[in-house]
Design a protein around this motif. Structure first.
Motif, short mmCIF file in Angstrom:
data_model
loop_
_atom_site.label_atom_id
_atom_site.label_comp_id
_atom_site.label_asym_id
_atom_site.label_seq_id
_atom_site.Cartn_x
_atom_site.Cartn_y
_atom_site.Cartn_z
N ALA A 24 0.83 -1.21 0.00
CA ALA A 24 0.00 0.00 0.00
C ALA A 24 0.86 1.25 0.00
O ALA A 24 0.61 2.19 -0.77
CB ALA A 24 -0.93 -0.01 1.21
N PHE A 25 1.90 1.27 0.82
CA PHE A 25 2.80 2.43 0.89
C PHE A 25 3.56 2.59 -0.41
O PHE A 25 3.64 3.69 -0.98
CB PHE A 25 3.77 2.24 2.06
CG PHE A 25 4.68 3.43 2.30
CD1 PHE A 25 4.35 4.37 3.26
CD2 PHE A 25 5.86 3.59 1.59
CE1 PHE A 25 5.18 5.47 3.50
CE2 PHE A 25 6.70 4.68 1.81
CZ PHE A 25 6.36 5.62 2.78
N GLN A 26 4.12 1.49 -0.92
CA GLN A 26 4.92 1.56 -2.14
C GLN A 26 4.10 2.04 -3.34
O GLN A 26 4.57 2.85 -4.15
CB GLN A 26 5.53 0.19 -2.45
CG GLN A 26 6.43 -0.40 -1.35
CD GLN A 26 7.76 0.31 -1.21
OE1 GLN A 26 8.10 0.83 -0.14
NE2 GLN A 26 8.52 0.37 -2.29
N GLU A 73 0.77 9.75 -4.62
CA GLU A 73 -0.36 10.04 -3.72
C GLU A 73 0.11 10.45 -2.34
O GLU A 73 -0.66 11.07 -1.58
CB GLU A 73 -1.28 8.82 -3.64
CG GLU A 73 -1.93 8.47 -4.97
CD GLU A 73 -2.63 7.13 -4.94
OE1 GLU A 73 -2.55 6.44 -3.88
OE2 GLU A 73 -3.24 6.75 -5.96
N ILE A 74 1.32 10.11 -1.97
CA ILE A 74 1.91 10.55 -0.71
C ILE A 74 3.28 11.16 -1.00
O ILE A 74 3.93 10.81 -1.98
CB ILE A 74 2.04 9.40 0.32
CG1 ILE A 74 2.81 8.21 -0.26
CG2 ILE A 74 0.66 8.95 0.79
CD1 ILE A 74 3.04 7.08 0.74
N ASP A 75 3.68 12.09 -0.16
CA ASP A 75 4.92 12.84 -0.36
C ASP A 75 6.05 12.15 0.39
O ASP A 75 6.14 12.23 1.62
CB ASP A 75 4.72 14.27 0.16
CG ASP A 75 5.96 15.14 0.00
OD1 ASP A 75 6.88 14.73 -0.75
OD2 ASP A 75 6.01 16.22 0.62
N ARG A 91 3.97 -1.99 8.60
CA ARG A 91 4.01 -3.36 8.12
C ARG A 91 4.67 -4.24 9.16
O ARG A 91 5.54 -3.78 9.91
CB ARG A 91 4.75 -3.47 6.78
CG ARG A 91 6.24 -3.30 6.81
CD ARG A 91 6.87 -3.58 5.44
NE ARG A 91 6.64 -4.96 5.00
CZ ARG A 91 6.97 -5.41 3.79
NH1 ARG A 91 7.54 -4.61 2.91
NH2 ARG A 91 6.75 -6.67 3.46
N SER A 92 4.26 -5.48 9.23
CA SER A 92 4.85 -6.48 10.13
C SER A 92 5.19 -7.70 9.30
O SER A 92 4.34 -8.20 8.55
CB SER A 92 3.88 -6.86 11.25
OG SER A 92 3.59 -5.74 12.06
N ASP A 93 6.42 -8.15 9.42
CA ASP A 93 6.89 -9.25 8.57
C ASP A 93 7.88 -10.12 9.33
O ASP A 93 8.46 -9.70 10.33
CB ASP A 93 7.60 -8.71 7.33
CG ASP A 93 6.69 -7.88 6.46
OD1 ASP A 93 5.92 -8.46 5.69
OD2 ASP A 93 6.75 -6.64 6.57
#
Length: 251
Positions: A137-139, A146-148, A201-203
């Motif tokens: 989602a972030f990438q 869409e995000i700075d 994120r959790s991985d």
């Protein structure tokens, strides 16, 4: 006699080679690092799991991209530790989880911040570390503009940008972030920061063994068996507890 001695040398040499695994590594304290005790807690877990199979790890430290490439090509047996993805599964045998990683959004304590989806990050100035994957989602939001997001060379730089007020948010693995803050920053600086309790994120992170190296499939099975034994013994939990700094930023 000479033939017998030569055969003995070959046999002993082969046995020694079979008892050694060459792994690449990188710098990501406190999980991984050439100058850390045991080369970091993740390296310690990997080495001790192999030791239960009478296999000695020979570590080599390189930049991350080179470490992965050497393991992928089979010039080294494998590399530690990495996120799972389908592309890597085509090139590597991937172990059971070695350690868990959770990325959280750090921010200055005097700035109210709440979020539940990436859409909530719009309009905020975000620093991120070059080459890191912060989740689909972030990438995707970053790629679409869409995000700075400004990409920096390392986690320490991101935290310093945050303290200087040049950015509003910086995502970092919580254990890594706290280790950096306690090693490289003052108590006064630490008191200025907080983090949101919802992880970005959790991985899990894994050992990779190259599919180009014969015998690695069987070696991975042995590694996973010993990793489970090490976990059941409680040692992994103990080692992870030893590296954790007091988690007290604004909480």
């Amino acid at each position: 006699m000479r033939l017998t001695l030569l055969l003995l040398i070959v046999i002993l040499g082969s046995a020694h080679a079979a008892d050694t695994v060459r792994l690449t590594n990188g710098e990501w304290p406190p999980y991984l690092g050439e100058d850390l005790p045991h080369h970091g807690v993740a390296s310690r877990i990997v080495a001790e799991a192999f030791a239960l199979q009478n296999v000695e790890v020979q570590w080599e430290f390189h930049p991350w991209a080179r470490s992965l490439k050497m393991a992928e090509q089979g010039t080294r047996d494998g590399s530690a530790v990495w996120l799972y993805n389908r592309e890597r599964e085509q090139r590597f045998h991937i172990s059971d989880p070695v350690v868990e990683s959770g990325y959280y959004l750090f921010h200055r304590k005097n700035r109210h911040f709440d979020w539940s989806s990436v859409e909530d990050l719009r309009g905020l100035r975000i620093a991120a570390t070059r080459g890191y994957d912060y989740g689909d989602a972030f990438q995707q939001a970053e790629a679409a503009g869409e995000i700075d997001v400004v990409r920096l060379t390392g986690d320490e730089q991101g935290l310093r940008q945050l303290l200087a007020g040049r950015v509003d948010l910086f995502p970092v693995d919580k254990v890594v972030g706290f280790d950096l803050l306690y090693q490289q920053f003052s108590a006064a600086e630490r008191r200025l920061l907080s983090f949101h309790p919802v992880p970005l994120r959790s991985d899990s992170l894994h050992l990779l063994l190259s599919r180009e190296v014969p015998g690695n499939a069987e070696l991975m099975q042995r590694f996973n068996q010993s990793l489970a034994r090490l976990r059941d013994s409680g040692k992994i939990s103990q080692y992870l507890l030893e590296i954790q700094q007091p988690l007290s930023l604004g909480h």
